[in-house]
Structure formats: structure tokens, C-alpha cells
Design a protein around this motif. Sequence first.
Motif, PDB file in Angstrom:
ATOM      1  N   PRO A   1     -21.611  -7.908   9.295  1.00 40.14           N
ATOM      2  CA  PRO A   1     -20.549  -8.819   9.752  1.00 40.14           C
ATOM      3  C   PRO A   1     -19.469  -8.011  10.482  1.00 40.14           C
ATOM      4  CG  PRO A   1     -21.066  -9.146   7.435  1.00 40.14           C
ATOM      5  CD  PRO A   1     -21.694  -7.857   7.838  1.00 40.14           C
ATOM      6  N   MET A   2     -18.931  -8.569  11.545  1.00 38.18           N
ATOM      7  CA  MET A   2     -17.911  -7.913  12.357  1.00 38.18           C
ATOM      8  C   MET A   2     -16.750  -8.880  12.585  1.00 38.18           C
ATOM      9  SD  MET A   2     -19.313  -4.919  12.910  1.00 38.18           S
ATOM     10  CE  MET A   2     -18.349  -4.238  14.271  1.00 38.18           C
ATOM     11  N   GLN A   3     -15.645  -8.320  13.081  1.00 35.01           N
ATOM     12  CA  GLN A   3     -14.459  -9.097  13.456  1.00 35.01           C
ATOM     13  C   GLN A   3     -13.984  -9.983  12.296  1.00 35.01           C
ATOM     14  OE1 GLN A   3     -14.932 -11.160  17.196  1.00 35.01           O
ATOM     15  NE2 GLN A   3     -16.084  -9.451  18.123  1.00 35.01           N
ATOM     16  N   GLY A   4     -13.835  -9.353  11.145  1.00 35.02           N
ATOM     17  CA  GLY A   4     -13.324 -10.083   9.992  1.00 35.02           C
ATOM     18  C   GLY A   4     -14.252 -11.161   9.485  1.00 35.02           C
TER      19      GLY A   4
ATOM     20  N   HIS B   1     -19.971 -22.968  11.588  1.00 31.08           N
ATOM     21  CA  HIS B   1     -18.702 -23.094  10.870  1.00 31.08           C
ATOM     22  C   HIS B   1     -18.410 -21.843  10.042  1.00 31.08           C
ATOM     23  CE1 HIS B   1     -16.290 -24.288   7.295  1.00 31.08           C
ATOM     24  NE2 HIS B   1     -15.573 -24.920   8.203  1.00 31.08           N
ATOM     25  N   SER B   2     -19.425 -21.320   9.370  1.00 31.40           N
ATOM     26  CA  SER B   2     -19.269 -20.131   8.538  1.00 31.40           C
ATOM     27  C   SER B   2     -20.651 -19.579   8.223  1.00 31.40           C
ATOM     28  CB  SER B   2     -18.508 -20.447   7.247  1.00 31.40           C
ATOM     29  OG  SER B   2     -19.247 -21.355   6.454  1.00 31.40           O
ATOM     30  N   PHE B   3     -20.686 -18.339   7.707  1.00 29.83           N
ATOM     31  CA  PHE B   3     -21.948 -17.755   7.271  1.00 29.83           C
ATOM     32  C   PHE B   3     -21.656 -16.761   6.152  1.00 29.83           C
ATOM     33  CE2 PHE B   3     -20.397 -15.109  10.749  1.00 29.83           C
ATOM     34  CZ  PHE B   3     -20.488 -13.827  10.237  1.00 29.83           C
TER      35      PHE B   3
ATOM     36  N   LEU C   1     -24.971 -14.276  15.910  1.00 32.60           N
ATOM     37  CA  LEU C   1     -24.251 -15.545  15.818  1.00 32.60           C
ATOM     38  C   LEU C   1     -22.782 -15.265  15.547  1.00 32.60           C
ATOM     39  CD1 LEU C   1     -23.531 -16.271  12.564  1.00 32.60           C
ATOM     40  CD2 LEU C   1     -25.948 -16.764  12.520  1.00 32.60           C
ATOM     41  N   GLY C   2     -21.945 -16.244  15.825  1.00 32.93           N
ATOM     42  CA  GLY C   2     -20.506 -16.125  15.583  1.00 32.93           C
ATOM     43  C   GLY C   2     -19.908 -17.477  15.259  1.00 32.93           C
ATOM     44  N   VAL C   3     -18.813 -17.470  14.526  1.00 35.09           N
ATOM     45  CA  VAL C   3     -18.131 -18.711  14.177  1.00 35.09           C
ATOM     46  C   VAL C   3     -17.698 -19.426  15.458  1.00 35.09           C
ATOM     47  CG1 VAL C   3     -16.113 -19.711  13.052  1.00 35.09           C
ATOM     48  CG2 VAL C   3     -17.368 -17.834  11.951  1.00 35.09           C
ATOM     49  N   GLY C   4     -18.039 -20.696  15.568  1.00 38.23           N
ATOM     50  CA  GLY C   4     -17.718 -21.486  16.747  1.00 38.23           C
ATOM     51  C   GLY C   4     -18.805 -21.505  17.787  1.00 38.23           C
TER      52      GLY C   4
END
Length: 236
Positions: free
Chosen positions: A181-184, A143-145, A201-204
Motif C-alpha cells: 500500500p502507498m500514499q497513506g 472505496h477502500s481496500f 488500484l487506488g481509492v476513487g
Amino acid sequence: MNGNSAPCRRLAGYLTTLVMLAVFAASVVTGKAQAVADEVRQLRDELTKARQEIQALREENVRLKGGAAAAASGVPAAVGAGPAASSGASRSASGAVTITIPAPVAEGTSVGVEQLLGEYRTSTLAGDARYKGRKFRLEGDVHSFKKNFVGLGWIVEIQGGDRLGLVRCHLSFPGLSDFQPMQGGRVLEGRRPFREWHKILGVGDRLVVEGVGAGVDGAVVVLKDCHPVDSQAAPQ
């Protein structure tokens, strides 16, 4: 004699007035005393009622503490037969609360976020008895980090398909020393010293971690000492 009649009448009038004032004052004092007595009686009744309510609350508190102590000591009123036993509390016909405690989760067991949150929603006591202090695997969507304040760890929130709750993992990546962190802030990359950057890892994304249950913090279930077990987030 007639010359003294006028002063006598005046004196009699004064005395009559004094008597009337005394009677009036006495009636006022009596009325106030009665009002004070009524107020004291009302306060005494309210105090007695408050003491009765406090005593009832104390008895209820003792009863609830007795049930919680039984759950914490592992001697519940009704013990489940195994991991599949239902968790939570039920009320018998007599009104007594029966707490059902499930067996602790076996180390290495895979648990979905929905299952973990569902059991904690049913009963926090039963959820702690099953998961707190136990090492198990959790699977869900990122969900978030965000970066932890201390060390190289990250706080990763994992959600299930129902999106009604979150599990907070204190996650570390053994072998990785650099992160970006990348992509906003939707993707986290990491690397070993002097190696290439890669996505960890990535959101979603679907993520599987292994950690130790740490109970509930506010409205969030917490896992500590987590590390990833899926191939994407593993060090390369």
C-alpha cells in the motif's frame, strides 16, 4: 341465681366477641377468595389472548415461509419474463403477497454497482435469485481496500455514484506475488517476482472485476472469487 349472673354475662360477652371475630374472619377470607378468583380469571383471559396471538403469528409465519419456499424453489407466484422483469414483492387486492423472481444474470454480463444495489434493496430474495452463485462483471469506484487475513487476496469495497451502498469483493491478482500500500493506504502497488512495482488500484479509481455473487453479509452485497478485468489492475 343472682350470684351466677355476672359470670354468665361475661361468658355471653366472650361468645359474642368470638362470633364477631369468626364473622369478620369469614368475610376477610371470602374477600380474599374473591380477589384470588378475579386474578385467576384475569390471568386466564390474558393466557387465552396470548395463545390467540401466538396462533396468529404462527399462521403468518407459515404464510411467509410458503412464499419464501416458492421463491427458493424457483416456482414463484408470478415469474418474470426475462432479465428485465421487475423484482420484488407486491400485494394483491386480496392481501396475498406475490413474489416476482427475475431470470438469473447471464455469465459475463456487466452490471453497475447502482443496478446491483438497487435490485437488492427492492428484494433480497429476488437479488439472490438473479445474482447469487452467478458469475458476472461488476463496475464501480474503489472505496477502500485491505489485506485479507488468509492468502494473497484483498478485500476491496466498490461503490456507485450514489454513495449509498457498497459491494465487497474478495479480490485476487493472478500472477502477482508482492503488494505494498502507498500514499497513506490510498494506492495499492503490486508486482510479479523480480519485476518493477506498478499501481494496480487506488481509492476513487474506476474498477471492473469479475466474480461470483455470494448474497448479502449484513448490509453489504458480496462477490467472491473476484479478479480484475481492466488493464490497470491486470498483471504486467
